[in-house]
Structure formats: C-alpha cells, structure tokens
Design a protein around this motif. Structure first.
Motif, PDB file in Angstrom:
ATOM      1  N   GLU A  17      80.275 -56.607 -41.658  1.00 28.77           N
ATOM      2  CA  GLU A  17      79.138 -55.954 -42.315  1.00 28.77           C
ATOM      3  C   GLU A  17      78.638 -56.815 -43.465  1.00 28.77           C
ATOM      4  O   GLU A  17      77.424 -56.949 -43.683  1.00 28.77           O
ATOM      5  CB  GLU A  17      79.561 -54.582 -42.866  1.00 28.77           C
ATOM      6  CG  GLU A  17      79.469 -53.450 -41.867  1.00 28.77           C
ATOM      7  CD  GLU A  17      78.031 -52.983 -41.672  1.00 28.77           C
ATOM      8  OE1 GLU A  17      77.166 -53.253 -42.529  1.00 28.77           O
ATOM      9  OE2 GLU A  17      77.767 -52.338 -40.642  1.00 28.77           O
ATOM     10  N   GLN A  20      76.790 -59.731 -42.161  1.00 31.31           N
ATOM     11  CA  GLN A  20      75.427 -59.351 -41.745  1.00 31.31           C
ATOM     12  C   GLN A  20      74.503 -59.230 -42.950  1.00 31.31           C
ATOM     13  O   GLN A  20      73.335 -59.611 -42.876  1.00 31.31           O
ATOM     14  CB  GLN A  20      75.470 -58.017 -40.992  1.00 31.31           C
ATOM     15  CG  GLN A  20      76.026 -58.155 -39.591  1.00 31.31           C
ATOM     16  CD  GLN A  20      75.333 -57.213 -38.613  1.00 31.31           C
ATOM     17  OE1 GLN A  20      74.394 -56.510 -38.984  1.00 31.31           O
ATOM     18  NE2 GLN A  20      75.779 -57.230 -37.369  1.00 31.31           N
ATOM     19  N   ALA A  21      75.040 -58.725 -44.043  1.00 28.83           N
ATOM     20  CA  ALA A  21      74.217 -58.598 -45.256  1.00 28.83           C
ATOM     21  C   ALA A  21      73.716 -59.964 -45.698  1.00 28.83           C
ATOM     22  O   ALA A  21      72.548 -60.130 -46.066  1.00 28.83           O
ATOM     23  CB  ALA A  21      75.027 -57.946 -46.375  1.00 28.83           C
ATOM     24  N   LEU A  24      70.995 -60.958 -43.288  1.00 31.99           N
ATOM     25  CA  LEU A  24      69.811 -60.114 -43.479  1.00 31.99           C
ATOM     26  C   LEU A  24      68.995 -60.629 -44.657  1.00 31.99           C
ATOM     27  O   LEU A  24      67.772 -60.748 -44.583  1.00 31.99           O
ATOM     28  CB  LEU A  24      70.233 -58.665 -43.758  1.00 31.99           C
ATOM     29  CG  LEU A  24      70.641 -57.807 -42.566  1.00 31.99           C
ATOM     30  CD1 LEU A  24      71.361 -56.552 -43.038  1.00 31.99           C
ATOM     31  CD2 LEU A  24      69.419 -57.421 -41.735  1.00 31.99           C
TER      32      LEU A  24
ATOM     33  N   ARG B 142      69.915 -52.058 -45.078  1.00 37.02           N
ATOM     34  CA  ARG B 142      69.894 -52.782 -43.804  1.00 37.02           C
ATOM     35  C   ARG B 142      68.581 -52.544 -43.058  1.00 37.02           C
ATOM     36  O   ARG B 142      67.960 -53.476 -42.550  1.00 37.02           O
ATOM     37  CB  ARG B 142      71.052 -52.325 -42.910  1.00 37.02           C
ATOM     38  CG  ARG B 142      72.421 -52.788 -43.326  1.00 37.02           C
ATOM     39  CD  ARG B 142      73.477 -52.210 -42.376  1.00 37.02           C
ATOM     40  NE  ARG B 142      73.094 -52.424 -40.986  1.00 37.02           N
ATOM     41  CZ  ARG B 142      73.447 -53.492 -40.280  1.00 37.02           C
ATOM     42  NH1 ARG B 142      74.209 -54.416 -40.821  1.00 37.02           N
ATOM     43  NH2 ARG B 142      73.033 -53.623 -39.039  1.00 37.02           N
TER      44      ARG B 142
END
Lengths: 159, 159
Positions: A17, A20-21, A24, B142
């Motif tokens: 996670e 992914q941050a 992103l 997100r």
DNA sequence: ATTTTATGTCAGTCATGTTGACTTATCTAT
DNA sequence: ATAGATAAGTCAACATGACTGACATAAAAT
C-alpha cells in the motif's frame, strides 16, 4: 518497531500500500504539472515561473524574502525568474510603504491573465478528479496531503 | 459551463478549494521528495536516479524501452543516470533470453540496499500521514490521485 | 536481403537549482 | 550619529536533468 513484520498491521499500512502511495504521487504529480508546463512553454517560461506567478497571485504585496521562504530556493535562483517576469511585464514591484528596502510584488493585468489561464487548466483536472471521487474522498485527500507536509506549512491551510 | 459562477456549485468544487488543492500538492510533494533527495545526495545521485532505482526495483527484468515509457523521458536522459547506476554497481543489465537486443534491468544487492533505504524514509512519512488520517481518508486520497492521473497509467493500480 | 527495432553514443542547448563573494539602500539599536 | 543588521540585487562558476538531432550496432522481423 517494524510494523512491517507485525501481523497486527492494518491493511492500509502494508508495504504494498505504501509502495502504491509513492507511485500514485509520482504519476499524479507528473500529470498535474504536465498541462501547465505546456502552456508556460508558449511564453518561454518554466515551472519556476509558474510557482512565482501562483504565490504572488495568491499573496499580492508579498515580499521577496517571504516568497523565498515559501519556495525554499536561493535568492539567486528566484532572481533569474522574477527578473524575467518583471522585465516582461507580468509582475510589478513597488517599494514597501513602511520598510522601503522591501519590494512588494504584485501581478500586472498581463500577469493576472496568465495566472488565470494556468489556474483554469489545473482547475479542470482537479474538478474532474474531485467529482469522480466525491466529497468524502476529497476530505481524505486533503487530510493525507496535509499530514504529509512539514508541520509549519500546515498553518497555511487552517481555516 | 463555468461552475464557478453557478450558485449550485458544491462546496468542494469552489475556487478556493481548488486553489488549496494546488498548494497541497505543491507542499506535500516538495516534502515527500525532500528526504530522499538528501539521502541521494550522499551518493552524488539525484531524483532521476531515484526514479530509475524505484521502477527497476518494482519491476525486476524491465527493459530499457518499458522504463522509458513509464518515466516519459528521452533515452539520452535515461542513458546518463542508468549508465552511472550500472557503472557504479547499483543495477545489472542482462541480455533478454528471447530477444537478445534487450537489456533486462535488475537491482544488484547494493542497488537493493539503496532502494530499501529510500523506501524506508518515504514509508515513514506516508505511514505517519496515513495513521493520522485513518483508513477512510486513505481511500479518498488514493481515489483522488488515481483520477488525477492520465487514464492509461491508472491500470497499474487496479487490483 | 532488406527493413525495423532495441539500445547506445556524441554533441550541443536549456531550465533550474546550487555556492560564494560582493554591493547598495535602508532600518535598528547603542 | 554612527555602527551593525537586514532586504534586495548582482556577478561568476558550476551541477543536474531535461531536450533535440544525428548516427552506430546488433538482432529480429518481414
């Protein structure tokens, strides 16, 4: 200490996670700045000029040293882009009424026009993302970004 | 057309909210990249090296052209930083087993070590922000970032 | 056999950041 | 009143990371 190894780690704090941050932020920031960069290129300006125009637009009468504190660059770096913006008539400098050493910065009509254009392309992207995500998501977005920045800059956003 | 003027505009789409989003992204991204930049400077590396190490770390065996597509830079730009990383033993290139023109990229142990260090400083900042905001806010964060990036890159995040 | 593709290289340019040294005008404090 | 501090600006040299354009090599595809 290492949350990574403890089984009690909430889902949203797991390694993938967090990874992914990171991505992103990379992709979103790249695209968020892409359109303004294209517009600026037509004026032979870059992202540095955008930041100056933005913060002068938001804080009319800001001094050079206040601007330096926000941007966290050296005065020599600022001098180059600010000098261009002043020479080309996008920003006007006026001596401070109290402290005459200061140069208070304001956008000219021409500068305001560019500021408006730049804002419009960014507004469209943000409005689209906000609409597709909804008001609650927007609150979360704001909260996470606020907590991600250094504490002393968070005050700018308190209302 | 202009939502700005219509009174029916939801709160989270008002001009000042959008303006805040722009500044949130600026300050958060500046601080998000600040710590890694300091670490990289110890190796005489910059942010460009970080991006290469990150994406090679995440996609072992990635080809040069795939990396170029992700980073959206020219091969000449990539060449400089990739060449340094290879020469200094952070990344290893091996000929593609199927297509021998390709150079598959992988982190060496040394490269993995730097990748881990870089991840750790970013992880700490993100975990702090995530914890202080909560799981629901993270979902919003997100969602907004996903919708802010170009559509073709969103697929990377689908699960 | 020819063309296309994947990669790399050389050369030059630009934007934006840095450090260090120095100047000028003006304000502040002794 | 003068000495020191501050706001702003300038000159010079340098690093990083992006760009364009031209060209080279090896291997794959047609």
């Amino acid at each position: 200490m290492t949350d990574i190894k403890s089984g009690t780690n909430p889902l949203f704090l797991r390694t993938d996670e967090i990874m992914q941050a990171i991505e992103l932020l990379f992709f979103a920031y790249r695209d968020f700045t892409g359109e303004p960069d294209e517009l600026l290129a037509e004026y032979n300006f870059g992202r540095a000029h955008h930041r100056v125009i933005h913060f002068v637009g938001r804080h009319p009468g800001i001094t050079v040293s206040e601007l330096l504190l926000i941007l966290r660059i050296t005065k020599q770096s600022l001098s180059r882009v600010l000098g261009q913006l002043v020479r080309e008539g996008f920003i006007r400098q006026t001596p401070g009424p109290v402290d005459r050493r200061q140069r208070l910065l304001k956008l000219t009509a021409k500068g305001q026009e560019l500021d408006d254009k730049l804002f419009e392309v960014q507004r469209q992207r943000i409005v689209r993302a906000y609409k597709e995500s909804g008001a609650e998501a927007v609150a979360g977005f704001r909260s996470v970004l606020l907590n991600m920045m250094e504490e002393n800059d968070r005050q700018r956003f308190s209302r």
